[in-house]
Design a protein around this motif. Structure first.
Motif, PDB file in Angstrom:
ATOM      1  N   GLY A 106      -7.127  -8.326  -4.299  1.00 43.26           N
ATOM      2  CA  GLY A 106      -7.190  -8.133  -5.757  1.00 43.26           C
ATOM      3  C   GLY A 106      -8.610  -7.855  -6.217  1.00 43.26           C
ATOM      4  N   PHE A 153     -11.479   1.565   2.195  1.00 39.53           N
ATOM      5  CA  PHE A 153     -10.617   0.981   1.155  1.00 39.53           C
ATOM      6  C   PHE A 153     -10.961   1.581  -0.215  1.00 39.53           C
ATOM      7  CE2 PHE A 153      -9.551  -2.166  -2.075  1.00 39.53           C
ATOM      8  CZ  PHE A 153      -8.228  -2.408  -1.779  1.00 39.53           C
ATOM      9  N   TYR A 169      -6.133 -12.773  -3.234  1.00 35.62           N
ATOM     10  CA  TYR A 169      -7.343 -12.939  -4.048  1.00 35.62           C
ATOM     11  C   TYR A 169      -8.413 -11.937  -3.619  1.00 35.62           C
ATOM     12  CZ  TYR A 169     -11.633 -15.183  -5.773  1.00 35.62           C
ATOM     13  OH  TYR A 169     -12.843 -15.448  -6.370  1.00 35.62           O
ATOM     14  N   VAL A 170      -8.544 -11.753  -2.314  1.00 37.60           N
ATOM     15  CA  VAL A 170      -9.560 -10.848  -1.766  1.00 37.60           C
ATOM     16  C   VAL A 170      -9.172  -9.384  -2.036  1.00 37.60           C
ATOM     17  CG1 VAL A 170     -10.736 -10.126   0.340  1.00 37.60           C
ATOM     18  CG2 VAL A 170     -10.155 -12.524   0.013  1.00 37.60           C
ATOM     19  N   GLY A 173     -10.757   0.245  -8.393  1.00 38.78           N
ATOM     20  CA  GLY A 173     -10.217   0.921  -9.567  1.00 38.78           C
ATOM     21  C   GLY A 173     -11.290   1.233 -10.606  1.00 38.78           C
ATOM     22  N   LEU A 174     -12.294   0.384 -10.680  1.00 39.27           N
ATOM     23  CA  LEU A 174     -13.386   0.619 -11.627  1.00 39.27           C
ATOM     24  C   LEU A 174     -14.352   1.685 -11.115  1.00 39.27           C
ATOM     25  CD1 LEU A 174     -14.259  -3.057 -12.675  1.00 39.27           C
ATOM     26  CD2 LEU A 174     -13.416  -1.266 -14.195  1.00 39.27           C
ATOM     27  N   GLY A 199      -9.567  -4.418  -5.067  1.00 40.76           N
ATOM     28  CA  GLY A 199      -8.830  -3.401  -5.815  1.00 40.76           C
ATOM     29  C   GLY A 199      -9.360  -3.213  -7.230  1.00 40.76           C
ATOM     30  N   ILE A 200      -9.748  -4.313  -7.857  1.00 40.61           N
ATOM     31  CA  ILE A 200     -10.332  -4.199  -9.212  1.00 40.61           C
ATOM     32  C   ILE A 200     -11.637  -3.397  -9.139  1.00 40.61           C
ATOM     33  CG2 ILE A 200     -11.371  -5.497 -11.115  1.00 40.61           C
ATOM     34  CD1 ILE A 200      -9.383  -7.805 -10.331  1.00 40.61           C
ATOM     35  N   PHE A 238      -9.281   5.043  -3.759  1.00 35.72           N
ATOM     36  CA  PHE A 238      -9.256   5.113  -5.224  1.00 35.72           C
ATOM     37  C   PHE A 238      -9.930   6.379  -5.756  1.00 35.72           C
ATOM     38  CE2 PHE A 238      -8.979   0.741  -3.918  1.00 35.72           C
ATOM     39  CZ  PHE A 238      -8.023   0.193  -4.765  1.00 35.72           C
TER      40      PHE A 238
END
Lengths: 56, 298
Positions: free
Chosen positions: B82, B215, B79-80, B89-90, B85-86, B219
């Protein structure tokens, strides 16, 4: 003629990479929700972890 | 654009630290909003924090993974990760430049008049080592005799936690002062070092030690919102070099891992419209115009 033909306008392509990345992490996020992690995260977040902030 | 960014930093600082009843309750916020992550580095043990910290939660989940598995709970931090990462990615490291409270504090400190120095380039790899070792490997694998790990980064390094949570909590709860020891002294020394370094160098913690920044840096090539270089317009004049708070030479490495998309190079430096903002491959703004035509000459 050739040069002017080449000067026609083209549209920028939408990049797929970011959407693939975001979709992948959305899947991971949903798996985390399905396994009940948000409840655990909330339990941790509402408690003061003293050793985590250098006390005790 | 710079004033807009400052306002966004202030607004997000208040949104992620919006619990102002703490002087009366003498405790942290314990409501349901804490199931939402703070996009930047913001300690969730800060008395005013309304959201959870991605780095702190990930360590807690990894540290207790073995005990959770024994209890039949499959908590691997998905959950964390994810959520992070969202966001990565944005926006990638745009989050560092626009919404991270600790980045904002470093920027304010750097405004204090003093001689300014750069940050040696090799040090920027330190944040990846901290992410890998202190946030993932040690919490997940260094167990005590009961099978529980520890939050190594929070416990031994995080200056944001010391500033936003450790210091306020010992003022709010004087009884805690009896527990102060070498651990706290170590964290105070690290905090003072980074705050002092921030006066003479731009964003040293973000560049050398922030695991969340590390982290998001993963991206840099595949984030939705990013700055791009139009090489046809670029004259390689180097005007974008001195304005960058992260020491990025944008004309030489437009996809640099340290670019926080603060847009100073685009709006303050480049006079040739060589730097533009794109969303998903579509140009949306240059330094002089907000909206750029979405078509180009072939």
């Amino acid at each position: 003629m050739m040069a002017s033909a080449k000067k026609r306008k083209k549209w920028h392509k939408v990049k797929k990479g970011p959407f693939i990345v975001i979709s992948s992490f959305l899947v991971i996020w949903f798996i985390g929700i399905a396994s009940g992690e948000p409840v655990r995260v909330l339990e941790q977040a509402v408690r003061v972890c003293l050793s985590c902030i250098g006390i005790g | 654009m710079e004033s807009v960014r400052k306002w966004v930093q202030v607004v997000f600082g208040f949104l992620t630290n919006g619990y102002w009843a703490f002087p009366f309750t003498r405790n942290i916020y314990q409501g349901p909003l804490k199931v939402i992550c703070a996009p930047g580095l913001n300690c969730y043990s800060c008395p005013a924090a309304t959201t959870y910290c991605l780095i702190g939660s990930l360590q807690q989940l990894l540290a207790n993974m073995r005990l959770a598995l024994e209890g039949g709970q499959y908590y691997f931090g998905l959950y964390v990760v994810g959520s992070a990462g969202i966001l990565g990615g944005l926006f990638g490291r745009m989050i560092c430049g626009w919404v991270c409270p600790f980045g904002f504090i470093q920027e304010l400190l750097n405004k204090i008049p003093s001689p300014k120095f750069g940050v040696p380039r090799p040090l920027r790899y330190g944040k990846f080592i901290i992410l890998l070792v202190f946030v993932i490997i040690l919490p997940a694998f260094a167990m005590d005799e009961f099978g529980a790990g520890s939050t190594w980064f929070c416990k031994y390094i995080c200056p944001a936690g010391t500033l936003e949570a450790g210091l306020p909590m010992i003022f709010l709860q004087p009884g805690l002062r009896a527990n102060l020891g070498y651990l706290f002294i170590n964290k105070i020394v690290i905090l003072v070092l980074f705050l002092g370094w921030s006066v003479v160098a731009s964003r040293p913690f973000c560049r050398t030690a922030c695991p969340l920044g590390a982290f998001y840096a993963l991206f840099s090539r595949h984030k939705l919102v990013k700055l791009r270089l139009n090489r046809d317009n670029c004259t390689s004049c180097g005007a974008c070099h001195p304005v960058c708070p992260m020491g990025v030479k944008f004309d030489e490495s437009p996809e640099d891992q340290d670019c926080i998309s603060c847009m100073k190079c685009m709006t303050k430096a480049c006079r040739f419209e060589a730097i533009y903002l794109e969303i998903g491959g579509m140009p949306v703004a240059t330094g002089s115009s907000l909206v750029r035509p979405v078509s180009v000459e072939e």
